[in-house]
Design a protein around this motif. Sequence first.
Motif, PDB file in Angstrom:
ATOM      1  N   GLU A  97       0.841  -1.193   0.000  1.00  0.00           N
ATOM      2  CA  GLU A  97       0.000   0.000   0.000  1.00  0.00           C
ATOM      3  C   GLU A  97       0.881   1.249   0.000  1.00  0.00           C
ATOM      4  O   GLU A  97       0.517   2.279  -0.534  1.00  0.00           O
ATOM      5  CB  GLU A  97      -0.874  -0.037   1.251  1.00  0.00           C
ATOM      6  CG  GLU A  97      -1.701   1.190   1.481  1.00  0.00           C
ATOM      7  CD  GLU A  97      -2.478   1.105   2.784  1.00  0.00           C
ATOM      8  OE1 GLU A  97      -2.919   2.163   3.238  1.00  0.00           O
ATOM      9  OE2 GLU A  97      -2.641   0.008   3.342  1.00  0.00           O
ATOM     10  N   TYR A  98       2.052   1.166   0.629  1.00  0.00           N
ATOM     11  CA  TYR A  98       2.981   2.285   0.729  1.00  0.00           C
ATOM     12  C   TYR A  98       4.150   2.053  -0.207  1.00  0.00           C
ATOM     13  O   TYR A  98       4.969   1.180   0.008  1.00  0.00           O
ATOM     14  CB  TYR A  98       3.484   2.427   2.173  1.00  0.00           C
ATOM     15  CG  TYR A  98       2.365   2.823   3.083  1.00  0.00           C
ATOM     16  CD1 TYR A  98       2.043   4.159   3.254  1.00  0.00           C
ATOM     17  CD2 TYR A  98       1.602   1.868   3.723  1.00  0.00           C
ATOM     18  CE1 TYR A  98       0.979   4.536   4.065  1.00  0.00           C
ATOM     19  CE2 TYR A  98       0.546   2.230   4.532  1.00  0.00           C
ATOM     20  CZ  TYR A  98       0.251   3.561   4.690  1.00  0.00           C
ATOM     21  OH  TYR A  98      -0.803   3.927   5.484  1.00  0.00           O
ATOM     22  N   HIS A  99       4.237   2.862  -1.250  1.00  0.00           N
ATOM     23  CA  HIS A  99       5.322   2.724  -2.207  1.00  0.00           C
ATOM     24  C   HIS A  99       6.606   3.315  -1.651  1.00  0.00           C
ATOM     25  O   HIS A  99       7.690   2.853  -1.961  1.00  0.00           O
ATOM     26  CB  HIS A  99       4.950   3.393  -3.534  1.00  0.00           C
ATOM     27  CG  HIS A  99       3.714   2.809  -4.136  1.00  0.00           C
ATOM     28  ND1 HIS A  99       3.707   1.577  -4.742  1.00  0.00           N
ATOM     29  CD2 HIS A  99       2.446   3.262  -4.185  1.00  0.00           C
ATOM     30  CE1 HIS A  99       2.482   1.303  -5.157  1.00  0.00           C
ATOM     31  NE2 HIS A  99       1.698   2.309  -4.834  1.00  0.00           N
ATOM     32  N   ASP A 100       6.485   4.354  -0.863  1.00  0.00           N
ATOM     33  CA  ASP A 100       7.645   5.001  -0.260  1.00  0.00           C
ATOM     34  C   ASP A 100       7.583   4.849   1.252  1.00  0.00           C
ATOM     35  O   ASP A 100       6.752   5.458   1.909  1.00  0.00           O
ATOM     36  CB  ASP A 100       7.674   6.496  -0.610  1.00  0.00           C
ATOM     37  CG  ASP A 100       7.912   6.734  -2.083  1.00  0.00           C
ATOM     38  OD1 ASP A 100       8.705   5.993  -2.685  1.00  0.00           O
ATOM     39  OD2 ASP A 100       7.291   7.659  -2.623  1.00  0.00           O
ATOM     40  N   PHE A 101       8.440   4.007   1.764  1.00  0.00           N
ATOM     41  CA  PHE A 101       8.592   3.944   3.205  1.00  0.00           C
ATOM     42  C   PHE A 101      10.077   3.976   3.478  1.00  0.00           C
ATOM     43  O   PHE A 101      10.902   3.745   2.602  1.00  0.00           O
ATOM     44  CB  PHE A 101       7.881   2.736   3.826  1.00  0.00           C
ATOM     45  CG  PHE A 101       8.473   1.402   3.498  1.00  0.00           C
ATOM     46  CD1 PHE A 101       9.400   0.813   4.335  1.00  0.00           C
ATOM     47  CD2 PHE A 101       8.075   0.723   2.361  1.00  0.00           C
ATOM     48  CE1 PHE A 101       9.935  -0.425   4.032  1.00  0.00           C
ATOM     49  CE2 PHE A 101       8.599  -0.518   2.052  1.00  0.00           C
ATOM     50  CZ  PHE A 101       9.535  -1.091   2.892  1.00  0.00           C
ATOM     51  N   TYR A 102      10.423   4.309   4.696  1.00  0.00           N
ATOM     52  CA  TYR A 102      11.806   4.559   5.047  1.00  0.00           C
ATOM     53  C   TYR A 102      12.253   3.613   6.145  1.00  0.00           C
ATOM     54  O   TYR A 102      11.437   2.978   6.795  1.00  0.00           O
ATOM     55  CB  TYR A 102      11.968   6.021   5.485  1.00  0.00           C
ATOM     56  CG  TYR A 102      11.604   6.963   4.363  1.00  0.00           C
ATOM     57  CD1 TYR A 102      12.557   7.388   3.459  1.00  0.00           C
ATOM     58  CD2 TYR A 102      10.292   7.382   4.181  1.00  0.00           C
ATOM     59  CE1 TYR A 102      12.228   8.222   2.408  1.00  0.00           C
ATOM     60  CE2 TYR A 102       9.946   8.210   3.132  1.00  0.00           C
ATOM     61  CZ  TYR A 102      10.920   8.627   2.248  1.00  0.00           C
ATOM     62  OH  TYR A 102      10.588   9.436   1.200  1.00  0.00           O
ATOM     63  N   THR A 103      13.546   3.544   6.348  1.00  0.00           N
ATOM     64  CA  THR A 103      14.119   2.702   7.386  1.00  0.00           C
ATOM     65  C   THR A 103      14.570   3.595   8.530  1.00  0.00           C
ATOM     66  O   THR A 103      15.435   4.460   8.347  1.00  0.00           O
ATOM     67  CB  THR A 103      15.316   1.898   6.840  1.00  0.00           C
ATOM     68  OG1 THR A 103      14.859   1.108   5.737  1.00  0.00           O
ATOM     69  CG2 THR A 103      15.895   0.991   7.903  1.00  0.00           C
ATOM     70  N   ALA A 104      13.964   3.402   9.695  1.00  0.00           N
ATOM     71  CA  ALA A 104      14.325   4.181  10.872  1.00  0.00           C
ATOM     72  C   ALA A 104      15.774   3.891  11.256  1.00  0.00           C
ATOM     73  O   ALA A 104      16.288   2.799  10.996  1.00  0.00           O
ATOM     74  CB  ALA A 104      13.387   3.843  12.028  1.00  0.00           C
ATOM     75  N   GLN A 105      16.404   4.863  11.888  1.00  0.00           N
ATOM     76  CA  GLN A 105      17.793   4.738  12.329  1.00  0.00           C
ATOM     77  C   GLN A 105      17.850   4.897  13.846  1.00  0.00           C
ATOM     78  O   GLN A 105      17.059   5.632  14.428  1.00  0.00           O
ATOM     79  CB  GLN A 105      18.653   5.830  11.684  1.00  0.00           C
ATOM     80  CG  GLN A 105      18.625   5.824  10.174  1.00  0.00           C
ATOM     81  CD  GLN A 105      19.228   4.558   9.600  1.00  0.00           C
ATOM     82  OE1 GLN A 105      20.314   4.152   9.996  1.00  0.00           O
ATOM     83  NE2 GLN A 105      18.529   3.940   8.679  1.00  0.00           N
TER      84      GLN A 105
END
Length: 83
Positions: A3-11
Amino acid sequence: MSEYHDFYTAQLAENSTVPTLLCGHCRSILPAKRIFANEGENRYDLPCDTIGLCSADDCGAVNCCDEAMRAADRERDENRIAV
């Protein structure tokens, strides 16, 4: 398909006394109240177990927190051993 094409990796924030997760997009602190398990009725269609939602006004990114959580656990275990 996600559903989410852009997700990020938390640091994981470096040199922080308290384990702190940062948004992988804007590097803002992810509030503990906005980090949750990726399961149940509110399940996000992302390939990770823990989700963090950025609360920064100009961001709002969806973050996968799995690796950052593992890093925090490793850091906590290393500190326990060092004592």
